[in-house]
Scaffold this motif. Structure first.
Motif, short mmCIF file in Angstrom:
data_model
loop_
_atom_site.label_atom_id
_atom_site.label_comp_id
_atom_site.label_asym_id
_atom_site.label_seq_id
_atom_site.Cartn_x
_atom_site.Cartn_y
_atom_site.Cartn_z
N ASP A 27 -1.96 12.95 -2.24
CA ASP A 27 -3.11 12.06 -2.10
C ASP A 27 -2.77 11.01 -1.05
N TYR A 28 -3.78 10.53 -0.36
CA TYR A 28 -3.59 9.44 0.59
C TYR A 28 -4.93 8.79 0.91
N GLN A 29 -4.84 7.58 1.39
CA GLN A 29 -6.00 6.86 1.90
C GLN A 29 -5.57 6.25 3.22
N PRO A 30 -6.18 6.66 4.33
CA PRO A 30 -5.74 6.17 5.64
C PRO A 30 -5.60 4.64 5.67
N GLY A 31 -4.44 4.20 6.15
CA GLY A 31 -4.17 2.78 6.29
C GLY A 31 -3.78 2.07 5.01
N THR A 32 -3.78 2.77 3.87
CA THR A 32 -3.53 2.12 2.58
C THR A 32 -2.31 2.66 1.85
N PHE A 33 -2.25 3.98 1.64
CA PHE A 33 -1.13 4.57 0.90
C PHE A 33 -1.08 6.07 1.15
N ALA A 34 0.07 6.64 0.79
CA ALA A 34 0.21 8.10 0.74
C ALA A 34 1.23 8.44 -0.34
N ALA A 71 4.12 6.92 7.32
CA ALA A 71 3.56 7.24 8.63
C ALA A 71 2.29 8.08 8.50
N VAL A 72 2.23 8.96 7.51
CA VAL A 72 1.00 9.72 7.28
C VAL A 72 -0.15 8.77 6.99
N ALA A 73 0.10 7.76 6.14
CA ALA A 73 -0.96 6.79 5.81
C ALA A 73 -1.40 6.02 7.04
N ILE A 74 -0.45 5.54 7.83
CA ILE A 74 -0.77 4.70 8.99
C ILE A 74 -1.36 5.51 10.15
N LEU A 75 -0.78 6.66 10.43
CA LEU A 75 -1.22 7.44 11.59
C LEU A 75 -2.47 8.27 11.33
N SER A 76 -2.94 8.30 10.10
CA SER A 76 -4.20 9.00 9.81
C SER A 76 -5.40 8.09 10.03
N VAL A 77 -5.16 6.81 10.33
CA VAL A 77 -6.23 5.88 10.72
C VAL A 77 -6.69 6.29 12.12
N ILE A 111 0.96 0.55 1.99
CA ILE A 111 0.96 -0.42 3.07
C ILE A 111 0.48 -1.74 2.49
N ILE A 112 1.35 -2.76 2.52
CA ILE A 112 1.01 -4.04 1.89
C ILE A 112 0.61 -5.11 2.90
N ARG A 113 1.05 -4.96 4.16
CA ARG A 113 0.66 -5.91 5.20
C ARG A 113 0.65 -5.19 6.55
N GLN A 114 -0.29 -5.60 7.40
CA GLN A 114 -0.30 -5.10 8.76
C GLN A 114 -0.97 -6.13 9.65
N LYS A 115 -0.32 -6.42 10.77
CA LYS A 115 -0.90 -7.30 11.78
C LYS A 115 -0.65 -6.66 13.12
N GLY A 116 -1.70 -6.21 13.75
CA GLY A 116 -1.56 -5.49 15.01
C GLY A 116 -0.78 -4.21 14.79
N PRO A 117 0.23 -3.96 15.66
CA PRO A 117 0.98 -2.72 15.55
C PRO A 117 2.15 -2.77 14.56
N VAL A 118 2.33 -3.89 13.88
CA VAL A 118 3.46 -4.07 12.96
C VAL A 118 2.95 -4.15 11.53
N GLY A 119 3.66 -3.48 10.63
CA GLY A 119 3.26 -3.51 9.23
C GLY A 119 4.44 -3.33 8.30
N ILE A 120 4.15 -3.51 7.01
CA ILE A 120 5.17 -3.38 5.97
C ILE A 120 4.62 -2.49 4.87
N GLY A 121 5.49 -1.60 4.38
CA GLY A 121 5.13 -0.73 3.27
C GLY A 121 6.11 -0.88 2.12
N GLU A 122 5.60 -0.83 0.91
CA GLU A 122 6.45 -0.76 -0.29
C GLU A 122 6.61 0.71 -0.62
N ALA A 123 7.86 1.15 -0.74
CA ALA A 123 8.14 2.57 -0.89
C ALA A 123 9.01 2.84 -2.11
N VAL A 124 8.64 3.90 -2.86
CA VAL A 124 9.40 4.28 -4.04
C VAL A 124 9.54 5.80 -4.08
N ALA A 125 10.78 6.26 -4.23
CA ALA A 125 11.06 7.68 -4.45
C ALA A 125 11.48 7.84 -5.90
#
Length: 142
Positions: A27-34, A71-77, A111-125
């Protein structure tokens, strides 16, 4: 739920064998999560040297797999299609367990924050519901 198979993933991110570390996106939502998965087999090339008598997936490759899911979440925007998401940093990374042959690793990056081309993601395996790696990943879109 929006699913992606391996061929659809390859249309979004530039990684290829042997460095494409996700098998499918559940599952994914572009720009939000994957949410993706890596099905770990004994035939993985890295097990030949890490470690021959006790095969363990290298932690850095788990972090890379989490970044690929992000990257799937971000690049699918739409405005990011055809671009590359580069690592900008890894913070608050904790390794809490091993990944071994036979494990089905759940990889989730939000994806918890994004400003322009820079962003931060919280990741859990996780494996079988138990967290094995958690990190905050910084990315840059180029």
């Amino acid at each position: 739920m929006m699913h992606l198979n391996i061929n659809q993933i390859k249309e979004i991110i530039p990684h290829r064998h042997p460095f494409l570390l996700i098998d499918y996106i559940e599952d994914y939502q572009p720009g939000t999560f994957a949410i993706g998965y890596k099905c770990v087999t004994y035939r993985e090339e890295f097990f030949a040297g890490h470690f021959p008598k006790e095969p363990v997936m290298p932690g850095v490759l788990t972090v890379e797999a989490l970044a690929q899911v992000g990257a799937v979440a971000i690049l699918s925007v739409e405005e990011n299609k055809g671009k590359t998401a580069y690592f900008g940093g890894i913070n608050k990374c904790k390794f809490k367990g091993k990944i071994v042959p036979g494990d089905k690793v759940r990889l989730e990056t939000r994806i918890i924050r994004q400003k322009g081309p820079v962003g931060i993601g919280e990741a859990v395996a996780s494996v079988d519901g138990k967290t094995v790696v958690a990190a905050e990943l910084t990315f840059m879109i180029g």
